[in-house]
Design an enzyme around this catalytic site. Structure first.
Site, PDB file in Angstrom:
ATOM      1  N   HIS A  88      43.508  61.260  40.881  1.00  0.00           N
ATOM      2  CA  HIS A  88      43.328  60.541  39.613  1.00  0.00           C
ATOM      3  C   HIS A  88      43.404  59.036  39.877  1.00  0.00           C
ATOM      4  O   HIS A  88      42.547  58.269  39.426  1.00  0.00           O
ATOM      5  CB  HIS A  88      44.407  60.972  38.615  1.00  0.00           C
ATOM      6  CG  HIS A  88      44.602  60.035  37.453  1.00  0.00           C
ATOM      7  ND1 HIS A  88      43.712  59.956  36.407  1.00  0.00           N
ATOM      8  CD2 HIS A  88      45.574  59.132  37.178  1.00  0.00           C
ATOM      9  CE1 HIS A  88      44.134  59.045  35.539  1.00  0.00           C
ATOM     10  NE2 HIS A  88      45.264  58.528  35.982  1.00  0.00           N
TER      11      HIS A  88
ATOM     12  N   ASP B 252      17.877  37.116  40.436  1.00  0.00           N
ATOM     13  CA  ASP B 252      18.482  38.361  40.925  1.00  0.00           C
ATOM     14  C   ASP B 252      19.751  37.988  41.674  1.00  0.00           C
ATOM     15  O   ASP B 252      20.083  36.813  41.795  1.00  0.00           O
ATOM     16  CB  ASP B 252      17.522  39.117  41.863  1.00  0.00           C
ATOM     17  CG  ASP B 252      17.819  40.614  41.876  1.00  0.00           C
ATOM     18  OD1 ASP B 252      19.000  40.972  42.040  1.00  0.00           O
ATOM     19  OD2 ASP B 252      16.893  41.420  41.699  1.00  0.00           O
TER      20      ASP B 252
ATOM     21  N   TRP C  90      48.397  58.010  46.055  1.00  0.00           N
ATOM     22  CA  TRP C  90      47.260  57.160  46.427  1.00  0.00           C
ATOM     23  C   TRP C  90      47.679  56.070  47.393  1.00  0.00           C
ATOM     24  O   TRP C  90      46.861  55.482  48.071  1.00  0.00           O
ATOM     25  CB  TRP C  90      46.621  56.538  45.178  1.00  0.00           C
ATOM     26  CG  TRP C  90      47.329  55.319  44.643  1.00  0.00           C
ATOM     27  CD1 TRP C  90      48.431  55.304  43.848  1.00  0.00           C
ATOM     28  CD2 TRP C  90      46.978  53.943  44.879  1.00  0.00           C
ATOM     29  NE1 TRP C  90      48.788  54.003  43.568  1.00  0.00           N
ATOM     30  CE2 TRP C  90      47.910  53.148  44.180  1.00  0.00           C
ATOM     31  CE3 TRP C  90      45.957  53.305  45.592  1.00  0.00           C
ATOM     32  CZ2 TRP C  90      47.871  51.748  44.198  1.00  0.00           C
ATOM     33  CZ3 TRP C  90      45.933  51.915  45.598  1.00  0.00           C
ATOM     34  CH2 TRP C  90      46.884  51.154  44.911  1.00  0.00           C
TER      35      TRP C  90
ATOM     36  N   SER D 265      31.897  49.008  50.682  1.00  0.00           N
ATOM     37  CA  SER D 265      31.107  48.768  49.472  1.00  0.00           C
ATOM     38  C   SER D 265      31.643  47.565  48.701  1.00  0.00           C
ATOM     39  O   SER D 265      30.872  46.687  48.293  1.00  0.00           O
ATOM     40  CB  SER D 265      31.130  50.028  48.601  1.00  0.00           C
ATOM     41  OG  SER D 265      30.727  49.729  47.295  1.00  0.00           O
ATOM     42  N   SER D 266      32.965  47.512  48.511  1.00  0.00           N
ATOM     43  CA  SER D 266      33.555  46.399  47.753  1.00  0.00           C
ATOM     44  C   SER D 266      33.321  45.072  48.448  1.00  0.00           C
ATOM     45  O   SER D 266      33.047  44.065  47.803  1.00  0.00           O
ATOM     46  CB  SER D 266      35.062  46.573  47.601  1.00  0.00           C
ATOM     47  OG  SER D 266      35.350  47.782  47.031  1.00  0.00           O
TER      48      SER D 266
ATOM     49  N   HIS E 212      49.043  44.432  46.252  1.00  0.00           N
ATOM     50  CA  HIS E 212      49.299  43.559  45.122  1.00  0.00           C
ATOM     51  C   HIS E 212      48.104  42.700  44.746  1.00  0.00           C
ATOM     52  O   HIS E 212      47.739  42.659  43.582  1.00  0.00           O
ATOM     53  CB  HIS E 212      50.595  42.748  45.225  1.00  0.00           C
ATOM     54  CG  HIS E 212      51.005  42.350  43.846  1.00  0.00           C
ATOM     55  ND1 HIS E 212      51.611  43.223  42.986  1.00  0.00           N
ATOM     56  CD2 HIS E 212      50.735  41.254  43.126  1.00  0.00           C
ATOM     57  CE1 HIS E 212      51.724  42.662  41.802  1.00  0.00           C
ATOM     58  NE2 HIS E 212      51.197  41.459  41.850  1.00  0.00           N
TER      59      HIS E 212
ATOM     60  N   GLU F 269      45.234  43.637  45.097  1.00  0.00           N
ATOM     61  CA  GLU F 269      44.346  44.639  44.494  1.00  0.00           C
ATOM     62  C   GLU F 269      44.579  44.757  42.987  1.00  0.00           C
ATOM     63  O   GLU F 269      43.633  44.893  42.221  1.00  0.00           O
ATOM     64  CB  GLU F 269      44.563  45.997  45.177  1.00  0.00           C
ATOM     65  CG  GLU F 269      43.921  47.182  44.479  1.00  0.00           C
ATOM     66  CD  GLU F 269      42.396  47.200  44.550  1.00  0.00           C
ATOM     67  OE1 GLU F 269      41.828  46.451  45.360  1.00  0.00           O
ATOM     68  OE2 GLU F 269      41.790  47.958  43.780  1.00  0.00           O
TER      69      GLU F 269
ATOM     70  N   TYR G 233      45.377  42.493  41.015  1.00  0.00           N
ATOM     71  CA  TYR G 233      44.709  41.364  40.364  1.00  0.00           C
ATOM     72  C   TYR G 233      43.199  41.481  40.454  1.00  0.00           C
ATOM     73  O   TYR G 233      42.484  40.998  39.572  1.00  0.00           O
ATOM     74  CB  TYR G 233      45.237  40.028  40.908  1.00  0.00           C
ATOM     75  CG  TYR G 233      46.670  39.863  40.476  1.00  0.00           C
ATOM     76  CD1 TYR G 233      46.958  39.603  39.138  1.00  0.00           C
ATOM     77  CD2 TYR G 233      47.720  40.071  41.334  1.00  0.00           C
ATOM     78  CE1 TYR G 233      48.265  39.529  38.697  1.00  0.00           C
ATOM     79  CE2 TYR G 233      49.032  40.004  40.892  1.00  0.00           C
ATOM     80  CZ  TYR G 233      49.297  39.731  39.568  1.00  0.00           C
ATOM     81  OH  TYR G 233      50.579  39.679  39.137  1.00  0.00           O
TER      82      TYR G 233
ATOM     83  N   SER H  78      37.897  36.230  27.985  1.00  0.00           N
ATOM     84  CA  SER H  78      37.699  34.791  27.794  1.00  0.00           C
ATOM     85  C   SER H  78      36.289  34.478  27.306  1.00  0.00           C
ATOM     86  O   SER H  78      36.030  33.378  26.829  1.00  0.00           O
ATOM     87  CB  SER H  78      37.955  34.035  29.105  1.00  0.00           C
ATOM     88  OG  SER H  78      39.263  34.260  29.548  1.00  0.00           O
TER      89      SER H  78
ATOM     90  N   HIS I  58      57.802  43.269  46.135  1.00  0.00           N
ATOM     91  CA  HIS I  58      58.482  43.740  44.918  1.00  0.00           C
ATOM     92  C   HIS I  58      58.158  45.200  44.626  1.00  0.00           C
ATOM     93  O   HIS I  58      58.769  45.818  43.767  1.00  0.00           O
ATOM     94  CB  HIS I  58      58.164  42.839  43.706  1.00  0.00           C
ATOM     95  CG  HIS I  58      56.744  42.868  43.253  1.00  0.00           C
ATOM     96  ND1 HIS I  58      56.107  41.765  42.765  1.00  0.00           N
ATOM     97  CD2 HIS I  58      55.838  43.861  43.206  1.00  0.00           C
ATOM     98  CE1 HIS I  58      54.864  42.085  42.446  1.00  0.00           C
ATOM     99  NE2 HIS I  58      54.682  43.347  42.699  1.00  0.00           N
ATOM    100  N   HIS I  59      57.170  45.760  45.350  1.00  0.00           N
ATOM    101  CA  HIS I  59      56.883  47.196  45.209  1.00  0.00           C
ATOM    102  C   HIS I  59      57.863  48.031  46.014  1.00  0.00           C
ATOM    103  O   HIS I  59      57.808  49.251  45.955  1.00  0.00           O
ATOM    104  CB  HIS I  59      55.465  47.502  45.688  1.00  0.00           C
ATOM    105  CG  HIS I  59      54.407  46.879  44.832  1.00  0.00           C
ATOM    106  ND1 HIS I  59      53.866  47.537  43.748  1.00  0.00           N
ATOM    107  CD2 HIS I  59      53.801  45.682  44.871  1.00  0.00           C
ATOM    108  CE1 HIS I  59      52.959  46.755  43.180  1.00  0.00           C
ATOM    109  NE2 HIS I  59      52.901  45.625  43.830  1.00  0.00           N
TER     110      HIS I  59
ATOM    111  N   THR J 277      49.971  33.401  33.935  1.00  0.00           N
ATOM    112  CA  THR J 277      49.538  34.452  33.016  1.00  0.00           C
ATOM    113  C   THR J 277      49.859  34.063  31.584  1.00  0.00           C
ATOM    114  O   THR J 277      49.056  34.283  30.667  1.00  0.00           O
ATOM    115  CB  THR J 277      50.208  35.795  33.376  1.00  0.00           C
ATOM    116  OG1 THR J 277      50.099  35.991  34.782  1.00  0.00           O
ATOM    117  CG2 THR J 277      49.541  36.947  32.659  1.00  0.00           C
TER     118      THR J 277
ATOM    119  N   LYS K 187      47.314  31.759  30.244  1.00  0.00           N
ATOM    120  CA  LYS K 187      46.106  32.446  29.777  1.00  0.00           C
ATOM    121  C   LYS K 187      46.331  33.068  28.404  1.00  0.00           C
ATOM    122  O   LYS K 187      45.496  32.931  27.501  1.00  0.00           O
ATOM    123  CB  LYS K 187      45.679  33.519  30.786  1.00  0.00           C
ATOM    124  CG  LYS K 187      45.340  32.949  32.142  1.00  0.00           C
ATOM    125  CD  LYS K 187      44.704  33.971  33.047  1.00  0.00           C
ATOM    126  CE  LYS K 187      43.228  34.066  32.800  1.00  0.00           C
ATOM    127  NZ  LYS K 187      42.463  32.988  33.433  1.00  0.00           N
TER     128      LYS K 187
ATOM    129  N   ARG L 219      58.494  59.980  38.647  1.00  0.00           N
ATOM    130  CA  ARG L 219      57.049  60.163  38.598  1.00  0.00           C
ATOM    131  C   ARG L 219      56.603  61.151  39.674  1.00  0.00           C
ATOM    132  O   ARG L 219      57.368  61.472  40.584  1.00  0.00           O
ATOM    133  CB  ARG L 219      56.334  58.812  38.774  1.00  0.00           C
ATOM    134  CG  ARG L 219      56.659  58.119  40.063  1.00  0.00           C
ATOM    135  CD  ARG L 219      56.144  56.690  40.111  1.00  0.00           C
ATOM    136  NE  ARG L 219      54.701  56.643  40.254  1.00  0.00           N
ATOM    137  CZ  ARG L 219      54.031  55.696  40.922  1.00  0.00           C
ATOM    138  NH1 ARG L 219      54.694  54.708  41.502  1.00  0.00           N
ATOM    139  NH2 ARG L 219      52.729  55.699  41.020  1.00  0.00           N
TER     140      ARG L 219
END
Lengths: 544, 186
Positions: A86, A115, A151, A178-179, A262, A264, A266, A277, A311-312, A337, A340, A459
């Protein structure tokens, strides 16, 4: 979708050098050999929608299993493969390709380019994806089932899988390739293909957000590729990167993974910032407040994302100074943040607001993403994190920022630009029904998970103590309704592709949409901006 | 003006930037691997004794603090369901800081083949690991076991008298890993 056929009346004196560019290919070849940014954008978006429903179906299995304590529908290993896949499908299959699809469709239109800069590579970067996910999902039919170690693929657990392990690693290599190709394409398009006079500080904010995101992608996707390559060699070639017996350290994997992971998160939210925006000023009928502050805030968030990863993993043990550093740097992210969030709010201040579906989704984004940001601040507090680590509180936090954050922004963008893509207006009533069902039930789904987490529910476990039953029932109920209401989204899109009231070039005529994309017809012609547009105050963002 | 976009000049214009971006991506890939030695260096710099010094022999001088007692607890574990009987011969030992002691762990190979094993030590609380110094340890090198072989293995240690006064209990644990790749190399 997007069967665009009106030509935009450009002169064709210069077309001799590039003949495929000016024809509209037909049949399956149009898609297989696609180099047109609109076709590739459409394929990305459709692919993303398919992945969203597959990942969503897995979430339904998870919520069904968690309806009651004990085991009812699936065995624990399959449950774990559901949570793992998932996440992989939603992150790498739904959200990231949706953003790349939006970039493909909108960036050339927003910078006045005919293009993307590298159309052939664009084709590769899309067509890699279906193979990557076929590889990943095929593991469900191999001995040992799908990947079930989470994951994040922490060793040694991730190494204890069956055939799914190498399949997952190779799928991730392909997704990364790809990315990276998509990111290179975005950067080259924005840097080299802007219409004359469209300076960087006149660039639509969506392009700015994507430009910064693209640099993040190039900086960290290869690090993930490196980390999973190390897992692969540890498993098959006797290296000991993460194996303590050979002098390695499994905690090092977590450091390398989150050095990717991390930034990622963002990557998953900065384009969403760009989208809202664009939308909030349009339906507030005011220019974006603090355009340059928004750019600097986005760049600051991108920079800070590289120095907060640990921090993870507060609970894995690190020196006190390390915990302090990662706690403080994480909290620092709240500053840009906050800039924003306040800028969006100030954009609306004394504006004349209307509540079309894109605006509704953007407002829900603003409100709910901020809740996710606050729970993120709670998680940043190192001593408190010891209680929250690996509980449903974390699950609630990242679903608030990813579902009611990233996914809501993607839906807002689809409702914003869909008439530009198809040339038709969609059913406002149906879209608003979709919004209200989603906005209410996403909270029914995820808000109780805060309570479950604070009460100690772990979890990634299919079973739980009976004391957690009530809130799990509420959450599951919210999940089922939220999941089903997404079918409305598909209905709105299909109806809009097939027909509907004709959309004007500006689409939102009584609002103030800004930017070059509103100067081309709706639907956007198959070939647009073959002659560069003339940049004026009216067709760019007038904030300066 | 339209030549601005024609493919030949366009390609030309893009090449330098594309090459730089590909180099950036390759650099990021290399950086991922550079994190491995970087991690070792940082662990050594910030090590409290658990990761690096815990696996190195120390030269120590005995200077017993006979008025002080510290309890050393011994733990053993076998990861990955390896085929071992691995345990400490003592559950705990009261020691004086500054005095050299010997403890033994017993391992018995229950698998049907000869195995090379590696014990990986860990000290708790990790903040005092640097005060737990080993002069000799079976964890310093891989251990070879023939079929059905069982034997005692020795660790000699000293608790540094500079151990903070509030610590009266230290846990020494070993995880006993199979190392098939070392066995293959021999």
């Amino acid at each position: 979708m997007a069967h665009a056929h009106t030509h935009d009346g450009v002169n064709h004196l210069d077309h001799s050098h590039d003949d495929h560019h000016h024809d509209k290919p037909t049949g399956i070849g149009r898609w297989l050999y696609a180099t047109n940014h609109k076709d590739i954008g459409t394929m990305y978006l459709v692919f993303s929608l398919i992945m969203f429903f597959m990942g969503g179906a897995m979430a339904m299995v998870i919520r069904a299993e968690l309806w009651s304590p004990g085991l009812q529908f699936v065995d624990p290993l399959f449950f774990n493969s559901m949570t793992t896949t998932h996440a992989l499908l939603m992150i790498f299959g739904a959200v990231m390709p949706a953003f790349v699809g939006l970039a493909n469709w909108m960036i050339p239109l927003q910078v006045g380019a005919p293009d993307m800069a590298l159309p052939r590579m664009n084709n590769y970067s899309f067509w890699i994806l279906p193979f990557a996910f076929t590889l990943l999902l095929s593991s469900f039919f191999t001995a040992g089932g799908g990947p079930a170690g989470g994951w994040t693929m922490y060793p040694p657990l991730a190494l204890q899988a069956g055939t799914s392990f190498p399949l997952m690693i190779f799928a991730i290599h392909l997704m990364g390739a790809s990315s990276i190709m998509g990111a290179i394409n975005v950067i080259v398009t924005i840097m080299n293909m802007r219409a004359p006079g469209l300076t960087l500080l006149k660039l639509p904010i969506f392009c700015w957000a994507w430009l910064i995101t693209a640099y993040l992608l190039i900086a960290v996707m290869p690090v993930l590729a490196g980390a999973v390559t190390m897992l692969l060699t540890d498993h098959y070639f006797g290296t000991s990167f993460f194996n303590p017996a050979g002098g390695g350290d499994p905690v090092m994997y977590q450091h390398i993974f989150w050095f990717f992971g991390h930034p990622e998160v963002y990557i998953l939210i900065l384009p969403a910032f760009g989208i809202v925006s664009e939308i909030i000023p349009t339906f507030s009928r005011k220019p974006l407040f603090g355009y340059e502050a928004m750019i600097y805030a986005t760049a600051s968030i991108a920079f800070l994302s590289f120095i907060v990863w640990a921090h993870h993993m507060f609970t894995t043990g690190m020196p006190l100074a390390g915990q302090m550093f990662f706690m403080m740097s994480t909290m620092l992210i709240a500053v840009p943040t906050g800039v924003k969030v306040f800028n969006w709010t100030t954009t609306m201040w004394k504006g004349s607001l209307t509540f079309e579906p894109p605006m509704l989704f953007s407002l829900a984004f603003l409100f709910l993403f901020t809740i996710g940001g606050f729970s993120g601040l709670m998680l940043a507090i190192a001593p408190a994190d010891f209680q929250y680590q690996d509980t449903y509180f974390v699950v609630a936090h990242f679903h608030y920022v990813l579902v009611s954050g990233a996914v809501f922004a993607i839906m807002a963008s689809v409702y914003y630009w869909l008439p530009k893509w198809t040339g038709h207006m969609y059913s406002m009533a149906l879209a608003k029904t979709h919004f209200w069902l989603s906005a209410v039930f996403v909270n029914v789904l995820f808000f109780p998970q805060h309570f479950l987490g604070l009460a100690g529910m772990p979890r990634r476990i299919p079973d739980y103590n009976t004391q957690f039953t009530d809130w799990n029932r509420v959450s599951s109920l919210g999940g089922f309704v939220f999941g089903l209401s997404q079918i409305l989204f598909v209905i709105v899109i299909i109806q809009c592709v097939r027909g509907g009231p004709k959309a004007s070039a500006k689409v939102w005529d009584d609002a103030t949409p800004e930017g070059l994309e509103w100067t081309v017809d709706s639907p956007a012609p198959y070939h647009s901006f073959e002659t560069p547009p003339v940049i004026t105050e009216e067709n760019t963002h007038p904030s300066h | 003006m339209t030549e601005h976009y024609t493919v030949p000049t366009g390609k030309h214009r893009h090449r330098a930037l594309v090459i730089r971006l590909i180099a950036f991506a390759l650099g990021s890939f290399a950086f991922g691997f550079a994190l491995v030695p970087l991690y070792s260096v940082l662990c050594k710099v910030w090590d409290t004794g658990n990761r690096w010094y815990g696996t190195q022999a120390k030269h120590v001088v005995e200077r017993p603090a006979v008025d002080r007692w510290v309890t050393i607890e011994f733990l053993s574990s076998v990861p990955n369901a390896g085929h071992w009987d691995f345990r400490s011969n003592l559950t705990e030992l009261k020691v004086h800081p500054g005095k050299l002691y010997t403890a033994t762990f017993f391992a018995h190979n229950l698998s049907p083949v000869a195995v090379v094993a590696q014990a990986v030590p860990s000290i708790a609380p990790s903040s005092v690991a640097k005060y737990f110094q080993k002069t000799e340890c079976f964890c310093f090198k891989p251990q070879y076991f023939g079929i059905d072989e069982g034997r005692d293995m020795t660790v000699r240690f000293i608790v540094d008298p500079d151990l903070p006064a509030d610590v009266d209990r230290i846990t020494l644990s070993y995880s006993f890993f199979d190392r098939p790749q070392v066995a293959a190399a021999n």
